[in-house]
Structure formats: structure tokens, C-alpha cells
Design an enzyme around this catalytic site. Structure first.
Site, PDB file in Angstrom:
ATOM      1  N   LYS A  97       0.858  -1.188   0.000  1.00 49.33           N
ATOM      2  CA  LYS A  97       0.000   0.000   0.000  1.00 49.33           C
ATOM      3  C   LYS A  97       0.895   1.240   0.000  1.00 49.33           C
ATOM      4  O   LYS A  97       1.917   1.279   0.707  1.00 49.33           O
ATOM      5  CB  LYS A  97      -0.889  -0.021   1.253  1.00 49.33           C
ATOM      6  CG  LYS A  97      -2.034   0.982   1.229  1.00 49.33           C
ATOM      7  CD  LYS A  97      -2.912   0.793   2.481  1.00 49.33           C
ATOM      8  CE  LYS A  97      -4.104   1.747   2.508  1.00 49.33           C
ATOM      9  NZ  LYS A  97      -4.928   1.559   3.713  1.00 49.33           N
ATOM     10  N   SER A 172      -9.858   1.964   2.616  1.00 53.67           N
ATOM     11  CA  SER A 172      -8.948   2.690   1.753  1.00 53.67           C
ATOM     12  C   SER A 172      -8.015   1.802   0.947  1.00 53.67           C
ATOM     13  O   SER A 172      -7.513   2.209  -0.093  1.00 53.67           O
ATOM     14  CB  SER A 172      -8.108   3.648   2.593  1.00 53.67           C
ATOM     15  OG  SER A 172      -7.250   2.932   3.462  1.00 53.67           O
ATOM     16  N   SER A 196      -9.960  -0.539   6.718  1.00 53.87           N
ATOM     17  CA  SER A 196      -9.329  -0.356   5.403  1.00 53.87           C
ATOM     18  C   SER A 196      -8.636  -1.584   4.835  1.00 53.87           C
ATOM     19  O   SER A 196      -8.221  -1.577   3.684  1.00 53.87           O
ATOM     20  CB  SER A 196      -8.328   0.800   5.450  1.00 53.87           C
ATOM     21  OG  SER A 196      -9.011   2.026   5.446  1.00 53.87           O
TER      22      SER A 196
END
Lengths: 521, 502, 98
Positions: A97, A172, A196
Site C-alpha cells: 500500500k 482505503s 481499510s
């Protein structure tokens, strides 16, 4: 050319490679049936085939480092050829990420304000991945600074759900989950502040784990809400997640909130769970997580999952956690408050974007112009809410009360875990919604994290495991399993048992074909 | 209106006819730990800009603070020396405001639960009495970076074209020590303020936790002053005076603010709550740039750091290790050095006692150490208009000069030149010796040659010496000293002259 | 509603160093008002409940006072928007901020 024809019959081996679990890939690599370079190249080709263009592809990646990945894969192959001891996941590709710092790739947090920034240090989890011989492929998309539930808040455009490219992949960490779901990477790292990792896992049919707060170092994770953020694995199987969990977890002197307690035996638990026996395990169904706002297809899949757990020997009981009603409000006070402070450093003075430095504007004005230009709407909104919640006139009524809510939520969990070993719920109330559907309504967007937030506030372990498809729309549904702090192994055991019991049916195919996308190119 | 008032403030005696002054003193002390408060970067004064910085103290995204255990220990030690309570559970908090010298745009500090609180310091006054100053709290925090303002006429912050930032100081551990309101000092308020800061400095120096150099900013004082009309109980509006960089300035700043407040209040005006800056040159204060809004620091608990719960055992072991109090130490030193009351008082008044003691600790005999500080160095301080502690020479350096004299490398005269060099910033004593070429010429053959040359140049005198008139040797010694530019040991030259004429 | 006005949001934006436009002020004030109204539900919680700021189960975590390597200055300054004489160059600074 189409991906499908390439893969059918006696096609090249790489079509199979991208659909395998990390554990199986590692086995083949370590047995030298296939090289890490071949596996890495297969995934790079898959990325090449399905990730772009940004306007219509999966768009899981913001940055790809093919050369670096192949070099790391070559190094892993040499280490394996040398015959020395290697980590269980050595040679397996992974996606990161883009809010984890990396020295060899930019770290942008999907924000204009950090566009092109190259950190001078690696996050602890990245250091550990490298040391374990995993192969970082690139950096994945996210909602800007991890604020969102759909990746639509990325400054570089949304990622798309591999099961239906018109839908969101969750957020997210939608980039990480869609990369794993689309066969672009067998593993990924995410960060979970309010869901997330788990909510993207649920809507993309992948496994996502939020470990106990403090068991995975946050050093090098660009902070959103420091008391809630936790890094965790994204994978296609419970065992894969556990293997990755063991690589990244454990005390780190660079994070003084990281705990000294030994990491729970998650791999052992995943292996034990896969044998399918949950006799004597007390499973609590949280009664608050149903009703208005929950899709019937999601609830049906969840109910069926609970039935399966019972068949595996678990004692299923219903538990009530009334204070969870305060979780969402408390979260949307605490997270923005901490974010307003954490994001203050983006001020155009030392790194990142600078706007308006024309010799006329003073430093203060340049800060304001840069932050205005560099942050997207959701980030600005949360910064202002947090600034408000912490202000002298509002602190007691807002931030202070949110901290009290946190106490009540911790108490509810403590009480529930006195009678249950784990708690279960749907991971998120709905399946993947359409891109654009909620983007003008922040409050509607926030509801996606309704079931995941309590575990962030209390700091306990929680994961999402695929639990079939919704009868409403055929899209993946996630089962959330919550365990007490430092008892992550319980969640792994239950999830692995459920996964084994439903293999080939409930979870469905792990990698969608993406035929539509292929033929359109 | 304000201008006339500021040019003719009331004397403290006049002020106290109408008002009782109330003071609050906030002293920031930089700890002398090896590393910064929250990272392993060196805590070093005067390093090349931006060479002691890392992801943590530069506030890079993803970095996390790591508390320096020694700094915590120093904070507790300071609290114990100030008779404070140690809080059973304390924590860090973030103080949020934007400023370019603060890399995260928040400062990690302590808010509602400072590590130590509720203490006092009995402060010796000039007349031999003491004044008890109550301590509200002392807490840990981190220092900011330093900015250099470029362009404009003055190089000051106002009118600059741009600024250059050095973050070496960012993250250096600070202890902020806050007094409770000091009430009832009356005309002695300025003296009490100076005496408190002096005593605090002495205590901290005794603990060896800080360099406590006001001139280098390792000790900084903010003076809050307000006046309450005699016979009333409610405090007046206070001002906070910053940039008070010497002990003398503490006294002057308080005196000036008292006079200024009285002038404003007696002419019917009101005091604005504001930050003021002290000007060393004029001895006056001026208002800072008015803030557009009242500062709202939005304190909240620092989520990246767990709480501190110092164990009773730890606290008691630190208490047991406290050094003797400065006043106890003074009594001991007086006995050991055989000083009269008057000599001791002179040392204390000249702020020389600790300097002499530190010089002795660094190896110098007490008499030589005392002599340097009370005579030559006192003269230099007087000429430069600074106090002895502010002189740019350390006790260790003075001890080295004393040692060089002792081992014959320097004469007393040369030693004074070495001290001049150190004061002029030419480096350590040994560097000045070699830099200025000041070492005594002790090379026997060189000296012998110089003696022979002097004898050859004045054959008549040489003859007299050979004839037994040893007093004539003085002229030859003088010539040799001249030729060696004073760097020869005159006694040895005398011996050589007599030897060569034997 | 929660009584967050447009002026309040303008003040928050100034505190947070965001040079928001007029159009954004309109949008944000409506949204923030609605959000703050929703999250104000925590106001129902009794005052006597103790706060939880952190869920870390440990205390007294400190590091030894040992010097560790700093970053190379060139690397750090290379990432800066502007640098000069080994320092970060920034626009002129106007007194202390709030």
C-alpha cells in the site's frame, strides 16, 4: 489476444501461477519447480494485461518497480539455490500500500501533496519483507492518506473491483485488495484504521486481517490516526495471511507502541483450523450488526456462514454490544482529530509539494496555498472536523466524549469475550457499490465501516474471510471474525475452518477472469 | 500615549506605592543528554547545519517518536531537586500550531499530567535571607529548529526576503519549569526573579543535567508580570516577556515591565495580554506581532507514546543519588579551601563559585583557579560587559591553562595571552598556544644560541659578567627575552647566561 | 443541526492552514455541520465514564541515550522544495503563528 485463450488448454505456465496461493507458490519456488523470477514475471505480465489504463483498468498500482522486483526475485532464487535456510515466503511477490515508506519507490499516499516523494528510509514491515526474501512489485492505490472506503478519494483516480469494474474495490486499501483479487499479486500489505483492510477484502473476495494493535510496527506507515492504524496482510487464503502476518509482526524498537508480548501462533492456528474442527469454540453473533442498511444478500450469506460454523462444532450464541452504537460517531471524531495533527507536517517547507512561493507570499500563506492545492476534499473535510473536535470550545463535548465512547466499547468487547472465544458479523453491510454512488455523500460512505470500526477503537484482532456471494448481485461477501487482543490466532483458526469447509463453493473462484477487460483492449 | 510611558517607566518604589507585583517565571532548560528527546540524533550545540537530523526529528511521514530514557530520568531528578511530587502516571501530549521551525507542526510536550509537580525552591537573596518560590510543575518537551532570516535591512525576522532553516536543534530535550505566582515580593520582585533563576541554574548545574548557558540558549526564561492594586486580591492582566537571555536581564525585564504596567494603569489605560520581547541594549520591552486569533493549541494525548509510570523504587534511587544542595556545597567548599566569609561572598556575588569549583574539579589547585576567575577573567568580563559565567571560556579550559603554566609550557604572561585567544574564539588553549606560537622557548640549544648571540653583540657586558659582576647579566637576559619575543623562561635564560660566562 | 456556521468553517480552515475557496466553504460548511451533528451522539455518554486515549497495554517504554546515525544532509535537502547553504530555504516567516 485474450487472457482467456492464453490461459486455456496447455497454455503457458504463468496463467496458472497468478492464480495460486502464496503458500503453494512458495512450495514450488523452494522445491525449484519454478523460479521466483518466473513467478514475478508472470505477475508483472498480469499487471501489464489488466491494471491499465488508469481510466478503465483495475488500476491497483500507483507505481510499479519491475526491475527492482526481478532483481529481488533473482536474489531469492540464488538464496534458495545456495540451499541455506530461507523464510517460508521467500521468492513470493507482494504489493505494498502506498502509505508505507520505501527507499526504492515513491511514497505518495495517493496525494498530490506527496507526489514523487522518495522516503530516505524503509518502513519496518518493508525491511522485514525484504529480509524474508519477498519480492515487492510496486505500490498500490488507496484513498488519499487512507481516508475513505472506496479508493475514490485517490488523487490519481479510483481502483476498480475485479469482480465488476464499474464498482469500488473497497477502501482505503482498494489497491491492495484488487491487486490480490485480480491475480496481480498473491499477497499485499494494507493498513486498517477503521476497516481499510477488512472491508476491501470483503468486497473483493479476499482475506484481510487487522492484527491486534501494537503487534505490527507502524514505523514507516504514514500516520492517519495513530491510535487506530494497524498494518496487516491481504491474501487469497487464511494460511497465506498468517504466513505474511508472521513475517511482518513482532516488537520493533522504532515503534514504542509495539507490544513486547510474543506474536500469537497464527500460522499454527490457520493450519489447525483447516482441519475443520471447531468443537467447543464459542462463537458470538453480535446482534447489533444487522437490520437497516444491511443488504439481504449479505445477511443471508452471513447467516449461512454462521450455520456452517455450527456444523463445524462451534457453540453459537447471540451477544449484544449496545455501546457499538457509539463506534461510528467516536471514530469520526478520534480519527479526524489525530489526522488533523498528523497531517499538519505537510506544509511545503521540508519535502513534498510547494505552491505559491513567488517571493511575495509569506511562509504561512505558502503553507495554506499548498495544503489547499495538495489535499483532496475528504482530507480537508476531516482535517477541519478534527481541528474543530480538538478546539478548546468543543474538546469536552466531542473529542473527550469520543474517548469515553472508546472505554464503553472496550467494556462491551471485554464482556462479550467473557462468554465467547470469537465474535462474528458481516464485514460490511453491503457488497461493492458502484463507483460514484456515494462520493457526494460522506455520511453514506462512512457506513461502509460500521462493523469494522469497533475493533480499531478497542485494538483487538479482526479479520475478513470470503463468505460466498450475495444472492442479490452475485458479488463477494465477507465474514468478519473478531478475537480478543493478542488472541489473533483464534480468529485465524475459525476463519481457516470456515474457509476449508466452504472451499470451492462459498468463496467461489478466487480470481475473476477479467475477460471483459481483456477483450476490450 | 504608550510611547511616553515606555520612555519614562516608574521606579519599582513608585510602582509599589500603588501596586503589588505578581510574577510567574517559566524557565526552559535544554538537557545535555547525548541524544535528542525522541530520536538517536546527537544533541550537540554548534554542529554544521542539518547534520543531526533523521526521519523522526525532521517529522518525515511515517516516523515515530522514541522517548529518551535518560531525559525522563533527568526530568525526575530535576523535580526531586525542586522538592516536587513525581506523578504516578504521566503522559505526553501534542501541542498543535504551525511554525516552520517545528517539523511536525506540533510539539510533543506534556499537558494535564506533567512528570513532576508541586515543589519549591528556597532561593538565597543578596542580603543573606531566602525566598521560597513555589514550583507549579516541570514537564518534558522538545525544542524547535533555528531559522536564519536573509535579506532585508537587518537580517531580522521583519523585512526578511526569505529564511533558512536548520533542524539540528529540533527535538533536543527541554524541561520547562513553571513557578506558581510569586506574590508579595514588592520592591524586591526584580531581585527575587534574578535570584530564583540564579538558584535554579545553580541547582541544575549541580545535577549536571544541562549546560545551563543562557548565552547559548540552553537556559531560557520567560517572565510573566502583572500588577494588582494594593488591597485587592484579583491579579491584573499579565504580559509574558521573552528573549531574556541573562540573569541581569531577568531582573531588568521584570523591573521594566513593572514600571511600564504602572505607567499604563496609572494613566487610566489597560494592559493587553501579550507577548513582549526584551531588548538587551535598551533594557526595554516591546510588543510582539499581535496574533490574529488567540492561540488554540488543541492539546490531546500523544497517541504514539505509552504513558510513564515511574516506579517508587526508581524514584527513590534517583532521590538517593541527588548531589548535595548548592548551599550545602558552598559551606563545604569554604572549609576545604579555607576561605573567609568575605572571600566566599565575593566569589558567590561574582557568580564565580561554581566556575572555580568546576575548574578545581578539572584539576587546577584551588588557589590558582580562584585567582584566575577573580582577577584576570573578572577584568575581562567587566570590560566586555558580561557576567563571569557568560564569558566564552569554560572551567575546563581555565584548568588547562593552569596546567600549562604548571608544567612550564606557559609563563603567567603567556597564559593571559592564551586566555585572550580562547575568549576570542580561537579554540581550545592548546590550539591557541600553537596557533599564536606562544609556548615558552624551552629548546636549550636555541636558547643557548640566543644567549651566545646576545653576549657577542655586547662584549663589554659579557666581560663584566665574566669578571663576576653577575648583576650585569640582566641586560643580556633582557636582550634574549626581546629576541624570543618574551616566550623564553627568564629564570632559565639567567642561568644560561651565567653558565656561558663561567 | 450542530450550529457549525460558514464563519466557523472559515476559522477552522485558517487554523488548519487551508486556503479554501468560497465554493468550498459553502460545500464544507453544509457537510461538516451534518457530520458534526451525527457524531455529537457521543454527547449522550455520561461524564463519569473514564476516557481511553490508547489501547497499548504497556508503560515506561524508553530507549537508551545512545547516538545513532543521522541522515546524510544531501539526501534530505535533495527532497526539499528549496535549499541553500546546507539549510532548507523557505519563504519569509512572519512572527509566531497561532
Amino acid at each position: 489476444m485474450s487472457w482467456d485463450t492464453q490461459r486455456s488448454g496447455a497454455g503457458p505456465v504463468d496463467s496458472e501461477l497468478v492464480s495460486l496461493d502464496a503458500a503453494e507458490l512458495a512450495r514450488r519456488i523452494h522445491a525449484r519447480e519454478v523460479s521466483s523470477v518466473e513467478v514475478t514475471r508472470a505477475h508483472l505480465e498480469r499487471i501489464e494485461a489488466v491494471d491499465g489504463p488508469a481510466e478503465s483498468g483495475v488500476h491497483a498500482f500507483l507505481h510499479l518497480d519491475a526491475d527492482g522486483a526481478l532483481a529481488a526475485a533473482g536474489a531469492a532464487d540464488r538464496a534458495i539455490a545456495d540451499g541455506g535456510p530461507v523464510s517460508p515466503l521467500a521468492g513470493v511477490p507482494i504489493a505494498l500500500k502506498d502509505n508505507l515508506t520505501t527507499t526504492d519507490m515513491p511514497t505518495t499516499c495517493a496525494s498530490r501533496i506527496l507526489e514523487g516523494w522518495r522516503p530516505p528510509y524503509d518502513a519496518t514491515v518493508v525491511t522485514r519483507l525484504r529480509a524474508a526474501g519477498l519480492v515487492p512489485l510496486g505500490k498500490t492505490n488507496l484513498d488519499e492518506f487512507a481516508m475513505g472506503s472506496s479508493t475514490e478519494n485517490s488523487a490519481f483516480g479510483p481502483s476498480r473491483n475485479p469482480w465488476d469494474l464499474t464498482r469500488i474495490p473497497g477502501g482505503s486499501g482498494g489497491g491492495s485488495s484488487s491487486a490480490v483479487a485480480a491475480g496481480e499479486s498473491p499477497l499485499a500489505l494494507g493498513s486498517d484504521t477503521g476497516g481499510s483492510i477488512r472491508q476491501p477484502g470483503a468486497v473483493t473476495g479476499t482475506v484481510g486481517v487487522k492484527p491486534t494493535y501494537g503487534t505490527v510496527s507502524r514505523y514507516g506507515l504514514v500516520a492517519f490516526s495513530s491510535s487506530l492504524d494497524q498494518i496487516g496482510p491481504c491474501a487469497r487464503s487464511v494460511l497465506d495471511a498468517a504466513l505474511l502476518h508472521e513475517v511482518i509482526g513482532g516488537k520493533d524498537a522504532n515503534d514504542q507502541t509495539s507490544v513486547s508480548a510474543p506474536l500469537p501462533p497464527v500460522v499454527e492456528a490457520a493450519q489447525a483450523g483447516a482441519r475443520g474442527d471447531l468443537a467447543g469454540v464459542r462463537v458470538g453473533v453480535v446482534s447489533e450488526f444487522s437490520g437497516e442498511g444491511y443488504h439481504s444478500g449479505v445477511l443471508a450469506a452471513f447467516t449461512d456462514a454462521v450455520r456452517v460454523l455450527g456444523e463445524l462444532g462451534a457453540d453459537v450464541v447471540e451477544v449484544s454490544c449496545p455501546s457499538f452504537a457509539y463506534a461510528l460517531p467516536a471514530y469520526y471524531l478520534i480519527a479526524p482529530s489525530e489526522a488533523s495533527s498528523n497531517l499538519a507536517r505537510f506544509d511545503a517547507m521540508r519535502y513534498g509539494l510547494r505552491v505559491g512561493d513567488d517571493g511575495e507570499h509569506a511562509a504561512d500563506e505558502v503553507m495554506s496555498l499548498t495544503r489547499e492545492a495538495g489535499f483532496g476534499a475528504e482530507v480537508k473535510r476531516r482535517i477541519m472536523i478534527g481541528t474543530h473536535a480538538l478546539s478548546a470550545g468543543s474538546y469536552d463535548a466531542l473529542y473527550g466524549k469520543a474517548q469515553k465512547a472508546r472505554t464503553l466499547i472496550v467494556r462491551d468487547f471485554t464482556a462479550a469475550f467473557e462468554t465467547c472465544d470469537v465474535l462474528v458479523s458481516p464485514t460490511t453491510p453491503t457488497t461493492a457499490f458502484a463507483i460514484g454512488e456515494r462520493s457526494d455523500d460522506p455520511l453514506a460512505m462512512y457506513l461502509a465501516d460500521l462493523c469494522t470500526i469497533p475493533s480499531n477503537l478497542a485494538g483487538n484482532a479482526a479479520l475478513s474471510v470470503p463468505c460466498g456471494r450475495s444472492a442479490d448481485d452475485g458479488l463477494p461477501v465477507g465474514l468478519q471474525v473478531m478475537a480478543p487482543a493478542l488472541a489473533d490466532d483464534r480468529a485465524y483458526r475459525v476463519a481457516a475452518a470456515y474457509e476449508a469447509a466452504t472451499a470451492g463453493s462459498a468463496a467461489g473462484p478466487r480470481i475473476p477472469e477479467l475477460r471483459a477487460l481483456e477483450t476490450s483492449r | 500615549m504608550t510611547a511616553t510611558v515606555e520612555s519614562a517607566p516608574y521606579t519599582v518604589e513608585e510602582v509599589c506605592e500603588h501596586f503589588d507585583p505578581v510574577m510567574g517565571l517559566e524557565v526552559h532548560v535544554e538537557l545535555n543528554t547525548d541524544t535528542k528527546m525522541f530520536c538517536g540524533c546527537a544533541n550537540a550545540f554548534g554542529a554544521e547545519p542539518n547534520t543531526n537530523i533523521c526521519p523522526v526529528c525532521l517529522g518525515l511521514p511515517g516516523a515515530l517518536p522514541r522517548v529518551n530514557g535518560t531525559a525522563v530520568e533527568s526530568a525526575i531528578t530535576i523535580g526531586l531537586a525542586l522538592n516536587c511530587q513525581v506523578r504516578e502516571r504521566s503522559g505526553f501530549a501534542r501541542k498543535n500550531y504551525f511554525y516552520p521551525d517545528m517539523p511536525k507542526n506540533f510539539q510533543i510536550s506534556q499537558y494535564e499530567d506533567p512528570i513532576v509537580f508541586d515543589g519549591y525552591l528556597d532561593v538565597p537573596l543578596d542580603d543573606g535571607g531566602t525566598w521560597r518560590v513555589e514550583i507549579e510543575r516541570a514537564h518534558m518537551e522538545e525544542d524547535t529548529g533555528k531559522s536564519l532570516h536573509i535579506g532585508g535591512a537587518t537580517g531580522r525576522i521583519h523585512g526578511a526576503d526569505y529564511s533558512l532553516l536548520d533542524y539540528n536543534r529540533a527535538g533536543v530535550p527541554l524541561i520547562e519549569i513553571v513557578t506558581k505566582p510569586i506574590v508579595g515580593a514588592g520592591v524586591r520582585a526584580p531581585e527575587v526573579a534574578r535570584a530564583y533563576v540564579t538558584a535554579l541554574r545553580d541547582v541544575l548545574r549541580g545535577l549536571a543535567v544541562s549546560d545551563v548557558r543562557m548565552d547559548q540558549g540552553s537556559m531560557r526564561c520567560d517572565a510573566n508580570v502583572s500588577l494588582k492594586p494594593k488591597g485587592t486580591e484579583e491579579f491584573g492582566t499579565r504580559t509574558e516577556t521573552k528573549n531574556v537571555n541573562s540573569l541581569r536581564s531577568v531582573e531588568r525585564a521584570v523591573r521594566y515591565e513593572m514600571g511600564r504596567h504602572a505607567g499604563v494603569l496609572l494613566s487610566g489605560g489597560t494592559i493587553r495580554q501579550e507577548t513582549r520581547h526584551f531588548d538587551e541594549q535598551s533594557g526595554t520591552t516591546s510588543a510582539g506581532r499581535p496574533k490574529e486569533t488567540f492561540a488554540d493549541y488543541r492539546f490531546f494525548p500523544e497517541p504514539d507514546l505509552p504513558p510513564l509510570e515511574p516506579s517508587r523504587d526508581w524514584v527513590e534511587s534517583l532521590r538517593a543519588g541527588l548531589p548535595e544542595r548548592p548551599w550545602e556545597r558552598r559551606a563545604r567548599i569554604q572549609t576545604e579551601w579555607g576561605l573567609s566569609d568575605e572571600e566566599l561572598r565575593d566569589l558567590v556575588n561574582a557568580e564565580a563559585l561554581d566556575l572555580v569549583a568546576d575548574t578545581v574539579d578539572a584539576g587546577a589547585p584551588p588557589e590558582a583557579a580562584r585567582s584566575w576567575w577573580v582577577s584576570y577573567l573578572a577584568q575581562q568580563a567587566n570590560t566586555a560587559g558580561v557576567t563571569l559565567p557568560e564569558l566564552a571560556i569554560t572551567p575546563v579550559q581555565v584548568a588547562r591553562v593552569v596546567a600549562l603554566v604548571g608544567e612550564g609550557t606557559l609563563t603567567n604572561k603567556l597564559a593571559r595571552q592564551v586566555v585572550d585567544g580562547v575568549l576570542a574564539g580561537e579554540g581550545e588553549p592548546d590550539e591557541v598556544v600553537s596557533g599564536r606560537g606562544l609556548a615558552v622557548v624551552s629548546d636549550e640549544s636555541a636558547l643557548t644560541t640566543a644567549v651566545d648571540e646576545a653576549l657577542a653583540a655586547q662584549p663589554d657586558i659579557a666581560e663584566k659578567i665574566r669578571a663576576g659582576k653577575t648583576k650585569a647579566a640582566g641586560a643580556i637576559v633582557g636582550a634574549v627575552m626581546k629576541a624570543t619575543r618574551g616566550q623564553a623562561d627568564a629564570a632559565r635564560v639567567q642561568e644560561l647566561v651565567l653558565e656561558r660566562c663561567r | 443541526m450542530s450550529d457549525i456556521t460558514r464563519d466557523d468553517v472559515a476559522h477552522l480552515a485558517r487554523l488548519a492552514r487551508l486556503a479554501v475557496s468560497d465554493a468550498e466553504l459553502d460545500m464544507f460548511s453544509a457537510q461538516i455541520d451534518a457530520i458534526v451533528d451525527t457524531v455529537s451522539k457521543v454527547g449522550e455518554i455520561p461524564d463519569d465514564v473514564p476516557p481511553t486515549a490508547q489501547v497499548v497495554p504497556q508503560t515506561n517504554v524508553v530507549r537508551p541515550d545512545t547516538v545513532e546515525p543521522s541522515l546524510p544532509r544531501d539526501v534530505v535537502l535533495a527532497a526539499a522544495p528549496a535549499a541553500e547553504e546546507g539549510r532548507f530555504r523557505v519563504p519569509r516567516i512572519l512572527g509566531e503563528g497561532a
